[in-house]
Design a protein around this motif. Structure first.
Motif, PDB file in Angstrom:
ATOM      1  N   VAL A  54       0.866  -1.173   0.000  1.00 29.45           N
ATOM      2  CA  VAL A  54       0.000   0.000   0.000  1.00 29.45           C
ATOM      3  C   VAL A  54       0.906   1.226   0.000  1.00 29.45           C
ATOM      4  O   VAL A  54       1.675   1.435   0.936  1.00 29.45           O
ATOM      5  N   PHE A  55       0.832   2.033  -1.062  1.00 26.62           N
ATOM      6  CA  PHE A  55       1.665   3.221  -1.201  1.00 26.62           C
ATOM      7  C   PHE A  55       0.867   4.437  -0.746  1.00 26.62           C
ATOM      8  O   PHE A  55      -0.258   4.651  -1.200  1.00 26.62           O
ATOM      9  N   TYR A  56       1.470   5.220   0.146  1.00 25.16           N
ATOM     10  CA  TYR A  56       0.782   6.368   0.731  1.00 25.16           C
ATOM     11  C   TYR A  56       1.656   7.614   0.671  1.00 25.16           C
ATOM     12  O   TYR A  56       2.874   7.538   0.530  1.00 25.16           O
ATOM     13  N   THR A  57       1.022   8.770   0.769  1.00 24.30           N
ATOM     14  CA  THR A  57       1.705  10.047   0.959  1.00 24.30           C
ATOM     15  C   THR A  57       1.031  10.755   2.126  1.00 24.30           C
ATOM     16  O   THR A  57      -0.106  10.435   2.486  1.00 24.30           O
ATOM     17  N   PHE A  95       2.778  -1.186   4.280  1.00 27.39           N
ATOM     18  CA  PHE A  95       2.684   0.218   3.892  1.00 27.39           C
ATOM     19  C   PHE A  95       4.049   0.760   3.509  1.00 27.39           C
ATOM     20  O   PHE A  95       5.049   0.544   4.212  1.00 27.39           O
ATOM     21  N   HIS A  96       4.092   1.480   2.365  1.00 28.38           N
ATOM     22  CA  HIS A  96       5.326   2.066   1.845  1.00 28.38           C
ATOM     23  C   HIS A  96       5.056   3.522   1.488  1.00 28.38           C
ATOM     24  O   HIS A  96       4.048   3.828   0.846  1.00 28.38           O
ATOM     25  N   PHE A  97       5.993   4.404   1.881  1.00 30.35           N
ATOM     26  CA  PHE A  97       5.858   5.815   1.541  1.00 30.35           C
ATOM     27  C   PHE A  97       6.143   6.004   0.059  1.00 30.35           C
ATOM     28  O   PHE A  97       7.133   5.511  -0.474  1.00 30.35           O
ATOM     29  N   ASP A  98       5.254   6.705  -0.620  1.00 25.58           N
ATOM     30  CA  ASP A  98       5.363   6.936  -2.061  1.00 25.58           C
ATOM     31  C   ASP A  98       6.049   8.279  -2.300  1.00 25.58           C
ATOM     32  O   ASP A  98       5.466   9.322  -2.024  1.00 25.58           O
ATOM     33  N   GLN A  99       7.270   8.228  -2.826  1.00 26.41           N
ATOM     34  CA  GLN A  99       8.039   9.446  -3.058  1.00 26.41           C
ATOM     35  C   GLN A  99       7.850  10.011  -4.462  1.00 26.41           C
ATOM     36  O   GLN A  99       8.464  11.014  -4.810  1.00 26.41           O
TER      37      GLN A  99
END
Length: 153
Positions: A54-57, A95-99
């Motif tokens: 799950v990519f989040y900002t 969860f992974h931070f989307d850069q």
């Protein structure tokens, strides 16, 4: 034996449904203060539905602390998803931070800077070109006056 094929687009539909449900669940059910305003950019589920990235900002707060809080709440969110989704296997959430958004902003700023620098250089070159033309005309006028003074030689 023939290979079993899934329904075309099913994986995409599940990705979208998980993204919609998680967005709502994070907003309504997770009360961790480390999680500020979070936007889920995308969800990628493995073909066997065992894991989901799950990519989040984030709009506010520290992305690292938000990621830790989301990963701690992943089991709880998975349990809530299990009640909402009607699939045999509900994936484990990672969860992974989307850069990509930050990189896009940086690239846009670099492009704007390059365009501004080029426009400035073009304007200076045009000014210098006009000055060179004026200087050339003045040199030609001097040459013509020298020829008249020397009797046209």
């Amino acid at each position: 034996m023939a290979k079993k094929r899934g329904v075309p687009g099913r994986n995409l539909r599940i990705n979208d449904q998980i993204q919609r449900d998680l967005s709502e669940l994070i907003q309504r059910e997770v009360k961790d203060p480390r999680i500020g305003l979070v936007t889920l950019q995308s969800v990628e589920v493995t073909p066997d539905y065992a894991h989901a990235k799950v990519f989040y900002t984030t709009l506010t707060g520290d992305p690292k602390a938000t990621g830790e809080a989301l990963n701690e709440a992943a089991g709880y969110l998975r349990n809530l998803l299990f009640k909402r989704l009607h699939i045999h296997t509900v994936p484990t959430l990672h969860f992974h931070f989307d850069q990509s958004v930050e990189r896009a902003i940086e690239m846009s700023q670099l492009i704007d800077l390059a365009n501004a620098t080029r426009a400035k250089e073009d304007a200076e070159a045009a000014d210098n070109g006009a000055r060179v033309d004026e200087a050339d005309e003045a040199d030609e006028a001097d040459d013509d006056s020298d020829k008249k003074d020397n009797g046209g030689k």
